[in-house]
Design a protein around this motif. Structure first.
Motif, PDB file in Angstrom:
ATOM      1  N   LEU A  13      34.774 -52.800   4.761  1.00 54.00           N
ATOM      2  CA  LEU A  13      35.118 -54.408   5.342  1.00 54.00           C
ATOM      3  C   LEU A  13      36.070 -54.876   4.384  1.00 54.00           C
ATOM      4  CD1 LEU A  13      35.440 -56.693   7.452  1.00 54.00           C
ATOM      5  CD2 LEU A  13      33.358 -57.395   6.229  1.00 54.00           C
ATOM      6  N   LEU A  14      35.957 -54.958   3.192  1.00 56.03           N
ATOM      7  CA  LEU A  14      36.578 -55.408   2.189  1.00 56.03           C
ATOM      8  C   LEU A  14      37.847 -54.494   1.740  1.00 56.03           C
ATOM      9  CD1 LEU A  14      34.049 -56.313  -0.518  1.00 56.03           C
ATOM     10  CD2 LEU A  14      35.335 -58.097   0.812  1.00 56.03           C
ATOM     11  N   MET A  15      38.016 -53.370   2.261  1.00 47.88           N
ATOM     12  CA  MET A  15      39.212 -52.541   1.923  1.00 47.88           C
ATOM     13  C   MET A  15      39.915 -52.895   3.300  1.00 47.88           C
ATOM     14  SD  MET A  15      37.574 -48.820   0.973  1.00 47.88           S
ATOM     15  CE  MET A  15      39.136 -47.939   1.124  1.00 47.88           C
ATOM     16  N   HIS A  16      39.558 -53.189   4.259  1.00 50.33           N
ATOM     17  CA  HIS A  16      40.250 -53.397   5.397  1.00 50.33           C
ATOM     18  C   HIS A  16      41.141 -54.724   5.302  1.00 50.33           C
ATOM     19  CE1 HIS A  16      41.500 -54.178   9.594  1.00 50.33           C
ATOM     20  NE2 HIS A  16      41.276 -53.049   9.892  1.00 50.33           N
ATOM     21  N   LEU A  17      40.231 -55.573   4.629  1.00 53.71           N
ATOM     22  CA  LEU A  17      40.879 -57.094   4.501  1.00 53.71           C
ATOM     23  C   LEU A  17      42.005 -56.986   3.576  1.00 53.71           C
ATOM     24  CD1 LEU A  17      37.622 -59.406   4.451  1.00 53.71           C
ATOM     25  CD2 LEU A  17      39.350 -59.086   6.273  1.00 53.71           C
ATOM     26  N   ALA A  18      41.696 -56.168   2.148  1.00 54.27           N
ATOM     27  CA  ALA A  18      42.755 -55.909   1.214  1.00 54.27           C
ATOM     28  C   ALA A  18      44.258 -55.502   1.670  1.00 54.27           C
ATOM     29  CB  ALA A  18      42.171 -55.099   0.188  1.00 54.27           C
ATOM     30  N   LEU A  19      43.837 -54.534   2.854  1.00 56.12           N
ATOM     31  CA  LEU A  19      45.077 -53.987   3.330  1.00 56.12           C
ATOM     32  C   LEU A  19      45.817 -54.921   4.240  1.00 56.12           C
ATOM     33  CD1 LEU A  19      43.490 -50.460   4.468  1.00 56.12           C
ATOM     34  CD2 LEU A  19      45.265 -50.965   2.710  1.00 56.12           C
ATOM     35  N   ALA A  20      45.277 -56.141   4.817  1.00 64.38           N
ATOM     36  CA  ALA A  20      46.033 -57.156   5.283  1.00 64.38           C
ATOM     37  C   ALA A  20      45.738 -58.504   4.916  1.00 64.38           C
ATOM     38  CB  ALA A  20      45.340 -57.047   6.802  1.00 64.38           C
ATOM     39  N   PRO A  21      45.996 -58.765   3.602  1.00 62.27           N
ATOM     40  CA  PRO A  21      46.097 -60.201   2.802  1.00 62.27           C
ATOM     41  C   PRO A  21      46.692 -61.140   3.598  1.00 62.27           C
ATOM     42  CG  PRO A  21      47.411 -58.561   1.493  1.00 62.27           C
ATOM     43  CD  PRO A  21      46.823 -57.796   2.615  1.00 62.27           C
ATOM     44  N   GLU A  22      47.985 -60.819   4.345  1.00 59.36           N
ATOM     45  CA  GLU A  22      48.712 -62.109   4.830  1.00 59.36           C
ATOM     46  C   GLU A  22      48.020 -62.458   5.941  1.00 59.36           C
ATOM     47  OE1 GLU A  22      49.354 -58.312   6.967  1.00 59.36           O
ATOM     48  OE2 GLU A  22      49.314 -58.839   5.002  1.00 59.36           O
ATOM     49  N   ARG A  23      47.040 -62.072   6.628  1.00 60.03           N
ATOM     50  CA  ARG A  23      46.366 -62.702   7.664  1.00 60.03           C
ATOM     51  C   ARG A  23      45.029 -62.396   7.801  1.00 60.03           C
ATOM     52  NH1 ARG A  23      44.791 -58.843  11.456  1.00 60.03           N
ATOM     53  NH2 ARG A  23      45.396 -56.735  10.804  1.00 60.03           N
ATOM     54  N   ARG A  24      44.279 -63.419   8.464  1.00 56.93           N
ATOM     55  CA  ARG A  24      42.917 -63.176   9.100  1.00 56.93           C
ATOM     56  C   ARG A  24      42.721 -62.056   9.939  1.00 56.93           C
ATOM     57  NH1 ARG A  24      40.428 -67.654   6.979  1.00 56.93           N
ATOM     58  NH2 ARG A  24      41.622 -69.463   6.867  1.00 56.93           N
ATOM     59  N   VAL A  25      41.439 -61.454   9.709  1.00 54.57           N
ATOM     60  CA  VAL A  25      41.061 -60.255  10.543  1.00 54.57           C
ATOM     61  C   VAL A  25      39.831 -60.496  11.130  1.00 54.57           C
ATOM     62  CG1 VAL A  25      40.300 -57.902  10.199  1.00 54.57           C
ATOM     63  CG2 VAL A  25      42.349 -58.807   8.535  1.00 54.57           C
ATOM     64  N   THR A  26      39.623 -60.046  12.089  1.00 54.90           N
ATOM     65  CA  THR A  26      38.666 -60.301  13.130  1.00 54.90           C
ATOM     66  C   THR A  26      37.365 -59.288  13.031  1.00 54.90           C
ATOM     67  OG1 THR A  26      39.192 -59.097  15.058  1.00 54.90           O
ATOM     68  CG2 THR A  26      39.851 -61.474  14.659  1.00 54.90           C
ATOM     69  N   ILE A  27      36.293 -59.627  13.093  1.00 57.62           N
ATOM     70  CA  ILE A  27      35.241 -58.526  13.136  1.00 57.62           C
ATOM     71  C   ILE A  27      35.396 -57.511  14.194  1.00 57.62           C
ATOM     72  CG2 ILE A  27      32.733 -58.332  13.589  1.00 57.62           C
ATOM     73  CD1 ILE A  27      32.992 -59.610  11.013  1.00 57.62           C
ATOM     74  N   ALA A  28      36.024 -57.850  15.372  1.00 55.66           N
ATOM     75  CA  ALA A  28      36.407 -56.812  16.379  1.00 55.66           C
ATOM     76  C   ALA A  28      37.183 -55.915  15.847  1.00 55.66           C
ATOM     77  CB  ALA A  28      36.498 -57.532  17.616  1.00 55.66           C
TER      78      ALA A  28
END
Length: 145
Positions: A13-28
């Motif tokens: 999850l953290l890696m996914h968020l780090a790949l998209a730091p410019e936006r909010r990411v959903t659980i889905a």
């Protein structure tokens, strides 16, 4: 040493968020990308939020993002926060230890050194290091960019 699925999901999850730091990411979105349970991932995200790694925003336009830059998040800190314990053998638990050779056994010290070395290696890497070459990860997770 073995990580729980909870910790594995936390790191993903953290890696996914780090790949998209410019936006909010959903659980889905993360659940679909990794083909893992939304319910389990929700629990993981909650724990990451309590530990200060993730910021969460509920409701329309909500989602998750890193609470601080990926380069400031040590992998070892994440593992320590997510794992319930590091009692890899019975004698690591003073209260429940019933091993009859504990007073003379040198294995405990050796395993403790190994655990400390393992965590030291994890402390030497940041979340930023894990996503330093983002193109292959972005492609595998079907992320733009």
């Amino acid at each position: 040493m073995r990580l729980t699925l909870h910790t594995d999901y936390a790191l993903r999850l953290l890696m996914h968020l780090a790949l998209a730091p410019e936006r909010r990411v959903t659980i889905a979105e993360v659940s679909d990308a990794f083909a893992i349970s939304r319910n389990h991932l929700t629990k993981v995200a909650h724990e990451l939020g309590k530990a200060g790694f993730v910021e969460t925003l509920r409701g329309r336009g909500g989602g998750l993002r890193l609470a601080r830059p990926a380069e400031e998040i040590l992998v070892g800190d994440v593992v320590r926060a997510m794992e319930e314990d590091f009692r890899i053998v019975e004698c690591f638990d003073r209260e429940a230890n019933e091993c009859c050779i504990a007073p003379a056994c040198r294995l405990k010290r050796l395993l403790k050194e190994a655990l400390d070395a393992w965590l030291a290696v994890l402390d030497g890497a940041t979340l930023g290091d894990l996503v330093a070459n983002p193109r292959p990860l972005r492609r595998l997770l079907a992320l733009a960019g």
